[in-house]
Design a protein around this motif. Structure first.
Motif, PDB file in Angstrom:
ATOM      1  N   GLU A   1    -107.571  23.049 -41.811  1.00 16.37           N
ATOM      2  CA  GLU A   1    -108.528  23.182 -42.857  1.00 16.37           C
ATOM      3  C   GLU A   1    -109.167  21.979 -43.110  1.00 16.37           C
ATOM      4  N   TYR A   2    -108.206  20.858 -43.416  1.00 17.48           N
ATOM      5  CA  TYR A   2    -108.622  19.512 -43.795  1.00 17.48           C
ATOM      6  C   TYR A   2    -109.510  18.993 -42.657  1.00 17.48           C
ATOM      7  N   PHE A   3    -108.995  19.188 -41.491  1.00 20.22           N
ATOM      8  CA  PHE A   3    -109.805  18.497 -40.131  1.00 20.22           C
ATOM      9  C   PHE A   3    -110.956  18.949 -39.933  1.00 20.22           C
TER      10      PHE A   3
ATOM     11  N   ALA B   1    -109.282  11.534 -38.928  1.00 24.56           N
ATOM     12  CA  ALA B   1    -108.899  12.285 -39.886  1.00 24.56           C
ATOM     13  C   ALA B   1    -107.734  11.989 -40.843  1.00 24.56           C
ATOM     14  N   LEU B   2    -106.905  11.841 -39.944  1.00 25.69           N
ATOM     15  CA  LEU B   2    -105.494  11.266 -40.606  1.00 25.69           C
ATOM     16  C   LEU B   2    -105.649  10.111 -41.320  1.00 25.69           C
ATOM     17  N   LEU B   3    -106.403   9.027 -40.743  1.00 22.19           N
ATOM     18  CA  LEU B   3    -106.673   8.015 -41.656  1.00 22.19           C
ATOM     19  C   LEU B   3    -107.484   8.118 -42.913  1.00 22.19           C
ATOM     20  N   ALA B   4    -108.284   9.028 -42.859  1.00 24.10           N
ATOM     21  CA  ALA B   4    -109.111   9.369 -43.893  1.00 24.10           C
ATOM     22  C   ALA B   4    -108.198  10.204 -44.984  1.00 24.10           C
ATOM     23  N   ALA B   5    -107.302  10.783 -44.405  1.00 23.16           N
ATOM     24  CA  ALA B   5    -106.195  11.321 -45.384  1.00 23.16           C
ATOM     25  C   ALA B   5    -105.319  10.404 -45.945  1.00 23.16           C
TER      26      ALA B   5
ATOM     27  N   ASN C   1    -116.827  18.399 -40.514  1.00 32.05           N
ATOM     28  CA  ASN C   1    -118.181  18.899 -41.069  1.00 32.05           C
ATOM     29  C   ASN C   1    -118.811  17.432 -41.720  1.00 32.05           C
ATOM     30  N   ASP C   2    -117.850  16.724 -42.372  1.00 31.30           N
ATOM     31  CA  ASP C   2    -118.234  15.703 -43.345  1.00 31.30           C
ATOM     32  C   ASP C   2    -118.798  14.470 -42.084  1.00 31.30           C
ATOM     33  N   ASN C   3    -118.059  14.460 -41.091  1.00 29.77           N
ATOM     34  CA  ASN C   3    -118.454  13.321 -40.193  1.00 29.77           C
ATOM     35  C   ASN C   3    -118.735  13.744 -38.715  1.00 29.77           C
ATOM     36  N   PRO C   4    -119.996  14.279 -38.543  1.00 27.71           N
ATOM     37  CA  PRO C   4    -120.484  15.171 -37.358  1.00 27.71           C
ATOM     38  C   PRO C   4    -120.528  14.123 -36.199  1.00 27.71           C
ATOM     39  N   GLN C   5    -120.398  12.670 -36.496  1.00 27.10           N
ATOM     40  CA  GLN C   5    -120.522  11.984 -35.176  1.00 27.10           C
ATOM     41  C   GLN C   5    -119.250  11.835 -34.438  1.00 27.10           C
ATOM     42  N   TYR C   6    -118.269  12.554 -34.803  1.00 31.91           N
ATOM     43  CA  TYR C   6    -117.144  12.785 -33.995  1.00 31.91           C
ATOM     44  C   TYR C   6    -117.229  13.987 -32.914  1.00 31.91           C
ATOM     45  N   LEU C   7    -118.317  14.701 -33.267  1.00 33.04           N
ATOM     46  CA  LEU C   7    -118.296  16.083 -32.582  1.00 33.04           C
ATOM     47  C   LEU C   7    -118.192  15.883 -31.095  1.00 33.04           C
ATOM     48  N   ARG C   8    -118.738  14.752 -30.418  1.00 35.80           N
ATOM     49  CA  ARG C   8    -118.858  14.382 -28.919  1.00 35.80           C
ATOM     50  C   ARG C   8    -117.738  13.516 -28.552  1.00 35.80           C
ATOM     51  N   ARG C   9    -116.993  13.155 -29.525  1.00 34.91           N
ATOM     52  CA  ARG C   9    -115.907  12.189 -29.138  1.00 34.91           C
ATOM     53  C   ARG C   9    -114.446  13.002 -28.468  1.00 34.91           C
TER      54      ARG C   9
ATOM     55  N   CYS D   1     -99.001  10.473 -45.077  1.00 33.61           N
ATOM     56  CA  CYS D   1    -100.474  10.888 -45.612  1.00 33.61           C
ATOM     57  C   CYS D   1    -100.796  12.250 -45.872  1.00 33.61           C
ATOM     58  N   MET D   2     -99.826  13.125 -45.188  1.00 32.70           N
ATOM     59  CA  MET D   2    -100.097  14.458 -45.568  1.00 32.70           C
ATOM     60  C   MET D   2     -98.601  15.177 -46.022  1.00 32.70           C
ATOM     61  N   PRO D   3     -97.965  14.772 -46.784  1.00 31.53           N
ATOM     62  CA  PRO D   3     -96.668  15.071 -47.109  1.00 31.53           C
ATOM     63  C   PRO D   3     -96.698  16.782 -47.545  1.00 31.53           C
ATOM     64  N   ASN D   4     -95.771  17.342 -46.966  1.00 33.20           N
ATOM     65  CA  ASN D   4     -95.816  18.817 -47.114  1.00 33.20           C
ATOM     66  C   ASN D   4     -96.805  19.831 -46.820  1.00 33.20           C
ATOM     67  N   TRP D   5     -97.669  19.169 -46.161  1.00 28.40           N
ATOM     68  CA  TRP D   5     -99.054  19.917 -45.809  1.00 28.40           C
ATOM     69  C   TRP D   5     -98.561  20.938 -44.785  1.00 28.40           C
ATOM     70  N   SER D   6     -98.966  22.269 -44.962  1.00 26.02           N
ATOM     71  CA  SER D   6     -98.812  23.055 -44.040  1.00 26.02           C
ATOM     72  C   SER D   6     -99.787  22.952 -42.754  1.00 26.02           C
ATOM     73  N   LEU D   7     -99.566  23.707 -41.524  1.00 26.34           N
ATOM     74  CA  LEU D   7    -100.309  23.502 -40.213  1.00 26.34           C
ATOM     75  C   LEU D   7    -101.715  23.934 -40.842  1.00 26.34           C
ATOM     76  N   ASP D   8    -101.705  25.000 -41.329  1.00 23.18           N
ATOM     77  CA  ASP D   8    -102.950  25.781 -41.917  1.00 23.18           C
ATOM     78  C   ASP D   8    -103.880  24.759 -42.853  1.00 23.18           C
ATOM     79  N   LYS D   9    -103.168  24.039 -43.491  1.00 25.83           N
ATOM     80  CA  LYS D   9    -103.720  23.433 -44.611  1.00 25.83           C
ATOM     81  C   LYS D   9    -104.473  21.949 -43.930  1.00 25.83           C
ATOM     82  N   SER D  10    -103.617  21.490 -42.923  1.00 30.22           N
ATOM     83  CA  SER D  10    -103.984  20.635 -41.909  1.00 30.22           C
ATOM     84  C   SER D  10    -105.210  20.772 -41.378  1.00 30.22           C
TER      85      SER D  10
END
Length: 103
Positions: free
Chosen positions: A70-72, A94-98, A77-85, A59-68
């Motif tokens: 930032e994506y997370f 996030a991985l499934l969304a990617a 921010n786009d899915n704030p319902q996860y803030l308390r989970r 899902c995230m081929p050749n992504w750096s840790l920094d890019k991963s």
């Protein structure tokens, strides 16, 4: 003698409170994750990605840790319902969304 009993119970309560307190430096929820340093965030994320290498490589081929990271953060921010989970639940979402975005 009464003073000793009071001191004993005070120490006992303090000991239980210290034992029950969460360990510092980690993050259990996404809100905690947002409060820790970038280095600590990357450590948590790298542990998750290492545990899920096969999916992350697809899902995230050749992504750096920094890019991963930032994506997370962007995904949270786009899915704030996860803030308390739990953090693992949010990382998985996030991985499934990617994966969905890749297709």
């Amino acid at each position: 003698m009464r003073l000793y009993k009071i001191a004993f119970y005070a120490l006992l309560l303090t000991g239980f409170a210290a034992y029950a307190a969460p360990m510092g430096g980690g993050a259990d929820t996404v809100s905690d994750y947002l409060m820790i340093s970038t280095e600590q965030q990357e450590i948590s994320l790298s542990r998750y990605l290492d545990a899920n290498k096969d999916i992350a490589n697809q899902c995230m081929p050749n992504w750096s840790l920094d890019k991963s990271n930032e994506y997370f953060l962007s995904w949270v921010n786009d899915n704030p319902q996860y803030l308390r989970r739990g953090l693992t639940t949010a990382f998985s979402g996030a991985l499934l969304a990617a994966c969905k975005e890749k297709k």
